[in-house]
Design a protein around this motif. Structure first.
Motif, mmCIF file in Angstrom:
data_model
loop_
_atom_site.group_PDB
_atom_site.id
_atom_site.type_symbol
_atom_site.label_atom_id
_atom_site.label_comp_id
_atom_site.label_asym_id
_atom_site.label_seq_id
_atom_site.Cartn_x
_atom_site.Cartn_y
_atom_site.Cartn_z
ATOM 1 N N TRP A 142 22.603 -32.566 22.139
ATOM 2 C CA TRP A 142 21.394 -32.348 22.617
ATOM 3 C C TRP A 142 21.290 -31.905 24.095
ATOM 4 O O TRP A 142 22.192 -32.211 24.869
ATOM 5 C CB TRP A 142 20.214 -33.414 22.475
ATOM 6 N N PRO A 143 20.256 -30.890 24.351
ATOM 7 C CA PRO A 143 20.173 -30.521 25.892
ATOM 8 C C PRO A 143 19.810 -31.731 26.780
ATOM 9 O O PRO A 143 19.103 -32.795 26.280
ATOM 10 C CB PRO A 143 19.012 -29.326 25.831
ATOM 11 N N GLN A 144 20.000 -31.476 28.090
ATOM 12 C CA GLN A 144 19.828 -32.680 28.952
ATOM 13 C C GLN A 144 18.965 -32.354 30.099
ATOM 14 O O GLN A 144 19.251 -31.169 30.580
ATOM 15 C CB GLN A 144 21.030 -33.347 29.548
ATOM 16 N N ALA A 145 18.042 -32.976 30.584
ATOM 17 C CA ALA A 145 17.265 -32.672 31.646
ATOM 18 C C ALA A 145 17.183 -33.875 32.566
ATOM 19 O O ALA A 145 16.321 -34.811 32.307
ATOM 20 C CB ALA A 145 15.814 -32.390 31.492
ATOM 21 N N GLU A 157 9.307 -27.311 23.076
ATOM 22 C CA GLU A 157 10.475 -27.190 24.118
ATOM 23 C C GLU A 157 9.744 -28.072 25.391
ATOM 24 O O GLU A 157 8.596 -28.504 25.198
ATOM 25 C CB GLU A 157 10.811 -25.935 24.721
ATOM 26 N N CYS A 173 14.059 -26.616 28.220
ATOM 27 C CA CYS A 173 14.814 -27.214 27.292
ATOM 28 C C CYS A 173 14.117 -27.305 25.765
ATOM 29 O O CYS A 173 13.129 -27.658 25.657
ATOM 30 C CB CYS A 173 15.324 -28.722 27.307
ATOM 31 N N LYS A 174 15.034 -27.046 24.754
ATOM 32 C CA LYS A 174 14.609 -27.005 23.516
ATOM 33 C C LYS A 174 14.707 -28.461 23.261
ATOM 34 O O LYS A 174 15.345 -29.218 23.594
ATOM 35 C CB LYS A 174 15.343 -26.058 22.384
ATOM 36 N N ALA A 177 15.828 -33.543 23.009
ATOM 37 C CA ALA A 177 16.398 -33.406 24.333
ATOM 38 C C ALA A 177 16.544 -34.926 24.857
ATOM 39 O O ALA A 177 15.754 -35.851 24.439
ATOM 40 C CB ALA A 177 15.656 -32.658 25.357
#
Length: 254
Positions: A142-145, A157, A173-174, A177
């Motif tokens: 998954w995307p990370q923030a 998002e 980020c989509k 996440a």
């Protein structure tokens, strides 16, 4: 609406003076006050705020550790989390439990619970590893923030403001996440007595790493745990020339 997973770790309270065991195998934990990791409190608070804004539908708190870890899950429930999952890890297994193990556990639970967002504290104040969020994102792909100081939800998002060395960075980020909470993301609420009472009726499910198919065999061996060296007293010098001479004498300047 999103389903949010938050990680809550039971750590030695930030106000306690840490003492190393005489055999140097670790730190003294028996009879020592423990509480929820402060960065995890921030993660819980953010999840609860997202639910209050009708962005999240359900929040699940997970803690990996011995029986006492249920205390921090109950705290999260009293803050507004809906249900808890206690992953029982005790004894020697808990002493060598690493971020790689916890990330695999969290990833598995996030998939089982069909979560859209995982919010974790950026680091725990006991080992200061700052790895679990990043590893969880990698395991899930998954995307990370990470190091979030502001989170805004859009259509499928999120926009996250991150604290970096040079200032602030804003990324999108989509979903799904993984987010890690930094210090300035929010100010966690105190659990009120009525909510503490309600928390006692909220469900906590028990499971184990083995049930989740996660191997928690240690990847590291603790060789020695020691107190940092005692800082030596400073000296007052009369002028710059004396300072330079002192630095040269100590081999600090050529």
């Amino acid at each position: 609406m999103a389903r949010i997973l938050v990680g809550v770790k039971r750590v030695i309270d930030y106000a306690v003076k840490i003492r190393v065991k005489p055999d140097k195998t670790g730190v003294v934990t028996d009879g020592v006050k423990h509480s929820m990791n402060p960065f995890d409190e921030i993660a819980v608070e953010e999840a609860v705020r997202l639910k209050e804004k009708k962005i999240a539908s359900e929040i699940i708190a997970v803690s990996c550790g011995p029986a006492q870890s249920q205390d921090v899950i109950r705290t999260a429930l009293a803050m507004g989390v809906d249900k808890g999952i206690h992953v029982e890890v005790s004894g020697k297994e808990y002493e060598t439990l690493q971020p790689i193990h916890v990330s695999k556990i969290l990833a598995k639970i996030a998939q089982n619970e069909k979560c859209d967002m995982v919010i974790l504290g950026k680091q725990a104040i006991d080992d200061d590893a700052n790895q679990t969020a990043q590893m969880t994102a990698a395991v899930l792909d998954w995307p990370q923030a990470v190091f979030a100081s502001k989170i805004e939800k859009g259509e499928n998002e999120i926009t996250v403001t991150r604290e970096i060395d040079g200032g602030l960075e804003t990324i999108k980020c989509k979903l799904p996440a993984v987010i890690s909470a930094d210090l300035r993301l929010n100010e966690p609420r105190y659990a009120t007595l009525p909510n503490i009472m309600k928390a006692k009726k909220k469900p906590i499910t028990k499971t184990t790493p083995k049930d989740l198919g996660v191997d928690v065999a240690p990847r590291i061996k603790i060789v020695s745990v020691e107190d940092p060296p005692v800082r030596q007293a400073g000296v007052i010098l009369p002028d710059v020339d004396a300072l330079v001479a002192k630095l040269k004498e100590g081999g600090h300047v050529p």
